[in-house]
Design a protein around this motif. Structure first.
Motif, PDB file in Angstrom:
ATOM      1  N   THR A   1       0.847  -1.197   0.000  1.00  0.00           N
ATOM      2  CA  THR A   1       0.000   0.000   0.000  1.00  0.00           C
ATOM      3  C   THR A   1       0.885   1.251   0.000  1.00  0.00           C
ATOM      4  N   PRO A   2       1.605   1.484  -1.080  1.00  0.00           N
ATOM      5  CA  PRO A   2       2.534   2.620  -1.109  1.00  0.00           C
ATOM      6  C   PRO A   2       1.827   3.947  -1.405  1.00  0.00           C
ATOM      7  N   LEU A   3       2.418   5.032  -0.939  1.00  0.00           N
ATOM      8  CA  LEU A   3       2.002   6.379  -1.342  1.00  0.00           C
ATOM      9  C   LEU A   3       2.763   6.714  -2.612  1.00  0.00           C
ATOM     10  N   LEU A   4       2.041   6.966  -3.692  1.00  0.00           N
ATOM     11  CA  LEU A   4       2.666   7.163  -4.995  1.00  0.00           C
ATOM     12  C   LEU A   4       2.220   8.480  -5.618  1.00  0.00           C
ATOM     13  N   GLY A   5       3.138   9.095  -6.354  1.00  0.00           N
ATOM     14  CA  GLY A   5       2.815  10.313  -7.089  1.00  0.00           C
ATOM     15  C   GLY A   5       2.506   9.976  -8.534  1.00  0.00           C
ATOM     16  N   PHE A   6       1.397  10.500  -9.046  1.00  0.00           N
ATOM     17  CA  PHE A   6       0.996  10.257 -10.432  1.00  0.00           C
ATOM     18  C   PHE A   6       0.920  11.569 -11.187  1.00  0.00           C
ATOM     19  N   SER A   7       1.341  11.521 -12.435  1.00  0.00           N
ATOM     20  CA  SER A   7       1.150  12.641 -13.344  1.00  0.00           C
ATOM     21  C   SER A   7      -0.182  12.445 -14.052  1.00  0.00           C
ATOM     22  N   ILE A   8      -0.973  13.514 -14.175  1.00  0.00           N
ATOM     23  CA  ILE A   8      -2.286  13.435 -14.812  1.00  0.00           C
ATOM     24  C   ILE A   8      -2.214  14.041 -16.211  1.00  0.00           C
ATOM     25  N   LYS A   9      -2.641  13.280 -17.196  1.00  0.00           N
ATOM     26  CA  LYS A   9      -2.761  13.778 -18.565  1.00  0.00           C
ATOM     27  C   LYS A   9      -4.223  13.691 -18.976  1.00  0.00           C
ATOM     28  N   SER A  10      -4.693  14.705 -19.674  1.00  0.00           N
ATOM     29  CA  SER A  10      -6.102  14.781 -20.031  1.00  0.00           C
ATOM     30  C   SER A  10      -6.290  14.857 -21.533  1.00  0.00           C
TER      31      SER A  10
END
Length: 360
Positions: A138-147
């Motif tokens: 259950t890691p805390l992860l950073g995601f980049s959002i593309k739309s």
């Protein structure tokens, strides 16, 4: 003061609403199709002037916790879905570049959001604690959002550091020819005139040392490989998609690879470039291999669905980037490229500018 933003910026708030409304995010394949595989969302952390955590609970509510550990709000997941649906329609229907969405702003105030884009020092747009059902982690992860709701976004931003210098070969160009070609305003006709006169461009150098070092960090042949891809993407009659260009380079096989999978050799190297650029590398800052968006990518599709490219499934992330990007041309008026010039050695040179953009 009303909050305004473009479609891409509002897509970040839409993603927040939608993810909390669904409580999970599905993985996507290389063509943006939603897979059966999904990741339950345990927590989303958003930090503006204050930090708030958004936690789904077993009663199908989202519990909003402030930075002091106090409950700030408790709102049903259905309400988040309802608000995401309304926001999606507002984004789709917007005709101006920057616009307000009063309903969304009202709901944002109820959950502690004051900005549509959370401040970030890295490429991560959202931080999520997910439950990976494969690893049970259950890691805390950073995601980049593309739309896909707005204009196509860039993967590698253009700038002076991304200029690549080529030598014009194939004959001795006269000053008159140089002036005639430079007088052609549009880029592709200018390149066509160069070809018609029997000239071609040969990679000479990447002038910006940091960008060159970053490419060398990835692979010793990366500077020349990128330069070859860029010049192919700048020529008339050829496609600009990353996949098409790499296949063309593989046909030429400039590095003399003699293994059984020549296309795979060049695909792999370009996928390394795309992945590192997607998750942290830039052209002007020394790259150390550390990923900022360490979770991967979230893509808001044109129909509002969100698919996840989790870094644990590295091949899926690479395939998505490879299939959905293209080599683009930035404005020639901004980055001083596309003009022929004679160097101190008497040879003729041209700079091309590297920009990699998503197809949509």
């Amino acid at each position: 003061m009303a909050i305004t933003g473009n479609k891409g910026e509002w897509s970040e708030i839409y993603a927040l609403f939608r993810l909390l409304g669904e409580g999970k995010v599905h993985a996507g394949d290389a063509d943006l199709n939603k897979l059966d595989l999904y990741y339950p969302i345990l927590n989303i952390i958003r930090e503006e002037s204050k930090k708030y955590e958004y936690k789904p609970n077993i009663e199908q509510n989202i519990v909003v916790i402030d930075e002091d550990g106090n409950e700030y709000a408790r709102i049903s997941m259905d309400k988040f879905m309802e608000e995401s649906t309304k926001l999606l329609e507002s984004i789709k229907g917007a005709s101006e570049r920057a616009f307000e969405v009063s309903d969304a702003e009202c709901f944002m105030s109820q959950i502690g959001c004051t900005k549509i884009k959370a401040p970030s020092q890295d490429k991560a747009d959202i931080h999520i604690v997910i439950h990976d059902l494969h690893t049970n982690m259950t890691p805390l992860l950073g995601f980049s959002i593309k739309s896909q709701l707005g204009s196509a976004s860039t993967l590698l931003n253009p700038g002076i550091p991304t200029n690549i210098t080529y030598k014009v070969v194939g004959g001795d160009m006269t000053d008159q020819e140089l002036e005639e070609i430079n007088a052609i305003e549009d880029h592709l006709p200018r390149m066509q005139a160069l070809l018609d006169k029997g000239y071609k461009l040969e990679y000479f150098k990447i002038a910006h040392q940091t960008f060159k070092n970053n490419l060398l960090f990835l692979d010793m042949c990366m500077p020349e490989l990128v330069a070859r891809c860029l010049v192919l993407g700048s020529m008339p009659g050829l496609g600009t998609s990353t996949k098409e260009i790499v296949e063309k380079v593989a046909e030429e096989n400039p590095f003399g690879y003699t293994g059984n999978n020549v296309i795979g050799f060049y695909e792999h190297k370009i996928k390394v470039l795309l992945l590192d650029t997607a998750l942290g590398m830039t052209s002007a800052k020394e790259w150390n291999g550390h990923y900022d968006a360490n979770g991967g990518y979230l893509v808001v599709k044109s129909d509002g669905d969100i698919v996840c490219y989790h870094f644990y499934n590295k091949n899926d992330v690479e395939d998505y980037l490879y299939n959905n990007t293209r080599f683009d041309r930035a404005s020639r008026t901004r980055y001083d490229f596309g003009n022929l010039y004679r160097g101190e050695d008497g040879e003729v040179y041209m700079k091309l500018n590297l920009q990699i953009r998503f197809k949509k």
